[in-house]
Scaffold this active site. Structure first.
Site, mmCIF file in Angstrom:
data_model
loop_
_atom_site.group_PDB
_atom_site.id
_atom_site.type_symbol
_atom_site.label_atom_id
_atom_site.label_comp_id
_atom_site.label_asym_id
_atom_site.label_seq_id
_atom_site.Cartn_x
_atom_site.Cartn_y
_atom_site.Cartn_z
ATOM 1 N N LYS A 104 63.834 3.395 39.608
ATOM 2 C CA LYS A 104 62.651 3.037 38.535
ATOM 3 C C LYS A 104 63.468 2.815 37.367
ATOM 4 O O LYS A 104 64.101 3.522 36.749
ATOM 5 C CB LYS A 104 61.925 4.331 38.372
ATOM 6 C CG LYS A 104 60.863 4.344 37.664
ATOM 7 C CD LYS A 104 61.101 4.670 36.352
ATOM 8 C CE LYS A 104 59.815 4.181 35.219
ATOM 9 N NZ LYS A 104 60.303 3.703 34.059
ATOM 10 N N GLU B 109 69.055 15.133 18.922
ATOM 11 C CA GLU B 109 69.576 13.767 19.383
ATOM 12 C C GLU B 109 68.928 12.767 18.739
ATOM 13 O O GLU B 109 67.749 12.444 19.023
ATOM 14 C CB GLU B 109 69.655 13.581 20.852
ATOM 15 C CG GLU B 109 70.303 12.463 21.362
ATOM 16 C CD GLU B 109 70.175 12.304 22.839
ATOM 17 O OE1 GLU B 109 69.047 12.260 23.438
ATOM 18 O OE2 GLU B 109 71.215 11.896 23.523
HETATM 19 P P1 NAD Z 1 63.635 8.970 28.713
HETATM 20 O O1 NAD Z 1 63.621 10.460 28.899
HETATM 21 O O2 NAD Z 1 62.120 8.664 27.487
HETATM 22 O O3 NAD Z 1 63.461 7.967 29.777
HETATM 23 C C1 NAD Z 1 63.938 7.778 30.755
HETATM 24 C C2 NAD Z 1 63.396 7.384 31.928
HETATM 25 O O4 NAD Z 1 62.609 8.189 32.625
HETATM 26 C C3 NAD Z 1 62.569 6.084 31.828
HETATM 27 O O5 NAD Z 1 62.890 5.056 32.846
HETATM 28 C C4 NAD Z 1 61.074 6.643 31.607
HETATM 29 O O6 NAD Z 1 60.385 5.454 32.025
HETATM 30 C C5 NAD Z 1 61.330 7.593 32.754
HETATM 31 N N1 NAD Z 1 60.377 8.636 32.606
HETATM 32 C C6 NAD Z 1 59.690 9.011 31.213
HETATM 33 N N2 NAD Z 1 58.577 10.016 31.531
HETATM 34 C C7 NAD Z 1 58.841 10.391 32.830
HETATM 35 C C8 NAD Z 1 58.201 11.358 33.464
HETATM 36 N N3 NAD Z 1 57.402 12.275 32.897
HETATM 37 N N4 NAD Z 1 58.540 11.312 34.628
HETATM 38 C C9 NAD Z 1 59.339 10.387 35.418
HETATM 39 N N5 NAD Z 1 59.960 9.623 34.535
HETATM 40 C C10 NAD Z 1 59.642 9.509 33.280
HETATM 41 O O7 NAD Z 1 64.760 8.391 27.837
HETATM 42 P P2 NAD Z 1 65.129 6.983 27.207
HETATM 43 O O8 NAD Z 1 64.549 7.093 25.796
HETATM 44 O O9 NAD Z 1 64.814 5.885 28.135
HETATM 45 O O10 NAD Z 1 66.748 7.013 27.122
HETATM 46 C C11 NAD Z 1 67.547 7.924 25.949
HETATM 47 C C12 NAD Z 1 67.792 9.367 26.748
HETATM 48 O O11 NAD Z 1 68.678 9.305 27.810
HETATM 49 C C13 NAD Z 1 68.680 10.044 25.793
HETATM 50 O O12 NAD Z 1 68.294 11.090 25.631
HETATM 51 C C14 NAD Z 1 70.237 9.699 26.089
HETATM 52 O O13 NAD Z 1 70.860 10.767 25.938
HETATM 53 C C15 NAD Z 1 69.767 9.897 27.679
HETATM 54 N N6 NAD Z 1 70.930 9.300 28.379
HETATM 55 C C16 NAD Z 1 71.694 10.229 29.273
HETATM 56 C C17 NAD Z 1 72.666 9.840 29.906
HETATM 57 C C18 NAD Z 1 73.636 10.745 30.524
HETATM 58 O O14 NAD Z 1 74.369 10.264 31.358
HETATM 59 N N7 NAD Z 1 73.713 12.134 30.313
HETATM 60 C C19 NAD Z 1 73.002 8.446 30.031
HETATM 61 C C20 NAD Z 1 72.287 7.616 29.282
HETATM 62 C C21 NAD Z 1 71.052 8.061 28.557
#
Ligand code: NAD
Length: 496
Positions: A194, A400
């Site tokens: 996804k 964050e």
């Molecule tokens: P997000 O959590 O908003 O979204 C991430 C993904 O999850 C997207 O594809 C989104 O569409 C999907 N999503 C959102 N709600 C969902 C739900 N209820 N059920 C299933 N899927 C859902 O995060 P973001 O804003 O896209 O990315 C930033 C975040 O990602 C930051 O917190 C960052 O630290 C984290 N991140 C972590 C790592 C790691 O390896 N630890 C790496 C990169 C980014």
């Protein structure tokens, strides 16, 4: 926002231009790029200009059903999992080679939809090729074991694939996620990726190249759309056997709650508020350059951004001055401008979030050593900001931000540094800068994080496992650990 041709599009390579011509960034199901069953679409926005540059599908539960059914069919009929190990390796190596050959397109696409500097996306492509090559070598090395048991029995521990693996990813490294796809395929799984709604492009090219590499149609499907409509439906789908999620802690918690209904196992790679810890014996200038790079690169939109800089009080003022000096060299500009060292944030939403935290920092009464603000014309640009005199309990030190905002916190001694470093809900990574070997060993022992870097920061390699503790999640990506996460052990008893 308009639908004019984006000025940044005129900077892409001829190959990317040809790829983008009339391209629709749909779902990829059974090897074909398709529209949503309901026909819904969403715009692809160029963060350097705010202009719509392409159209992507926006799916819902019906599309999730279709993708999971495709992955399930391939898993159940064995068209991928029963491919001989060395043949699997051959095809995954071919995928790595195709990604390498198409690096320019991947690099341009990631710059266009994620707003990452083209110089930075070159690194993502390099990582994607390396990681695919690394995981390509695994199918012939997935050994089980033979545990000792009483006479009369033969027992095997077999390492078998999980089944249909859902991989849900954020937008901050679109091509790098091929690492997870390659790991899941190497372990014999079928994949439903996804893509993030801000970055639908490179996942489509990845899946197209997988078919060209000989990965069976349906072994690697891609879904486009929002987290609520597609991500949540993928997690809750009874046909999904395992979820690998990378994203925010809030979404991670929602996913774990939803997955509890079906008892689907999940791995969560979540956010961070990582400390970059500088002791008085560190070399000031190179360490200040590393500290600024640790939070300015990717515009601070990296999960391991060193957004809390902990500096020993005796060198605090000198170190802050060196970081301000290093940061004055930052040039904010659009992603294809070779002189730019900081690009835009990914979206207006992300820009608003950063502005909100900068206002919050000011209202919390901290000092502003570097006073960046909105920049550029039309895109989602924000200059770097350095807050000093920050107390660790403040929200800007605890939450964050995911933007170019650094909080500097003084500390007195080693114990104080450990206390402040660990006093946060996250536990993703930490950096320790010191020339005292013994001190560095003690710090490694005491920091409650998944990765510690000593006198370096944000180093990574596909062979090295990666992940967090506390609210930064659990499970490991990369390295042998990830291949093991993507399999389970089947115990077999055979009477003699
Ligand atoms: P997000 O959590 O908003 O979204 C991430 C993904 O999850 C997207 O594809 C989104 O569409 C999907 N999503 C959102 N709600 C969902 C739900 N209820 N059920 C299933 N899927 C859902 O995060 P973001 O804003 O896209 O990315 C930033 C975040 O990602 C930051 O917190 C960052 O630290 C984290 N991140 C972590 C790592 C790691 O390896 N630890 C790496 C990169 C980014």
């Amino acid at each position: 926002m308009t639908t004019d041709v984006s000025p940044t599009l005129s900077h892409v390579s001829a190959r990317t231009e040809a790829y983008l011509k009339d391209k629709f960034f749909g779902h990829v199901i059974d090897g074909s790029v398709v529209e949503s069953i309901g026909g819904a679409t969403m715009p692809v926005i160029d963060p350097s200009t705010g202009i719509e540059i392409a159209t992507a599908a926006s799916g819902d539960a019906a599309d999730v059903d279709r993708a999971v059914a495709s992955a399930r069919r391939v898993f159940d009929d064995g068209t991928w999992r029963h491919v001989a190990p060395l043949e699997k390796e051959h095809r995954l190596h071919r995928l790595a080679q195709l990604i390498d050959e198409n690096r320019t397109i991947f690099g341009d696409l990631d710059a266009l939809d994620a707003g990452l500097l083209r110089t930075y996306t070159a690194f993502l492509e390099h990582f994607g090729v390396n990681a695919t090559s690394y995981f390509a070598g695994w199918p012939s090395k997935l050994h089980g074991s033979i545990p000792p048991v009483p006479a009369g029995m033969n027992v095997q521990h077999r390492r078998v694939p999980r089944g249909v693996v859902g991989i849900i990813v954020p937008w901050n490294g679109p091509t790098a996620v091929v690492a997870m796809v390659a790991a899941a395929l190497a372990a014999g799984n079928s994949v439903v990726l996804k893509a993030a709604e801000n970055t639908p492009m490179s996942a489509v090219l990845m899946a197209e190249l997988a078919v060209e590499a000989g990965i069976p149609e349906g072994a690697f499907n891609v879904l486009q759309g929002t987290g609520q409509a597609v991500g949540a439906a993928l997690v809750e789908h009874p046909g999904t056997d395992y979820i690998s999620f990378t994203g925010s802690a809030a979404t991670g918690r929602a996913i774990q709650t939803a997955a509890a209904k079906t008892l689907t196992p999940v791995a969560l790679e979540l956010g961070g508020k990582s400390p970059f810890i500088v002791f008085e014996d560190a070399e000031i200038e190179p360490t200040a350059a590393a500290a600024t790079a640790a939070v300015w690169s990717g515009q601070g939109q990296i999960c391991t951004a060193g957004s809390r800089v902990l500096v020993q009080r005796s060198i605090h003022d000198e170190f802050v001055a060196a970081m301000v000096e290093a940061s004055r060299a930052v040039t904010v500009g659009h992603v294809f401008d070779p002189s730019a060292t900081m690009g835009p944030l990914v979206s207006q939403t992300q820009l608003d979030r950063v502005v909100g935290y900068v206002d919050l920092g000011r209202s919390e009464g901290v000092d502003v050593a570097l006073d960046g603000g909105l920049a550029g014309d039309g895109g989602f640009f924000h200059e770097p900001v350095i807050f000093t005199g920050v107390r660790n309990e403040m929200r800007i030190a605890q939450e964050e931000i995911f933007g170019p905002v650094m909080s500097v916190i003084p500390f007195d001694d080693e114990a104080d540094a450990v206390r402040i470093a660990n006093d946060v809900e996250y536990g993703l990574a930490a950096g320790v800068f010191t020339n005292d070997l013994r001190r560095s060993q003690r710090m490694i022992d005491e920091l409650t994080v998944g990765t510690v870097w000593v006198n370096t920061y944000q180093a990574g390699y596909p062979t090295v496992s990666y992940g967090g503790v506390k609210q930064s999640g659990y499970g490991r990506t990369l390295g042998e650990e990830m291949v093991h996460e993507l399999t389970h052990v089947k115990s077999v008893w055979i009477a003699q």
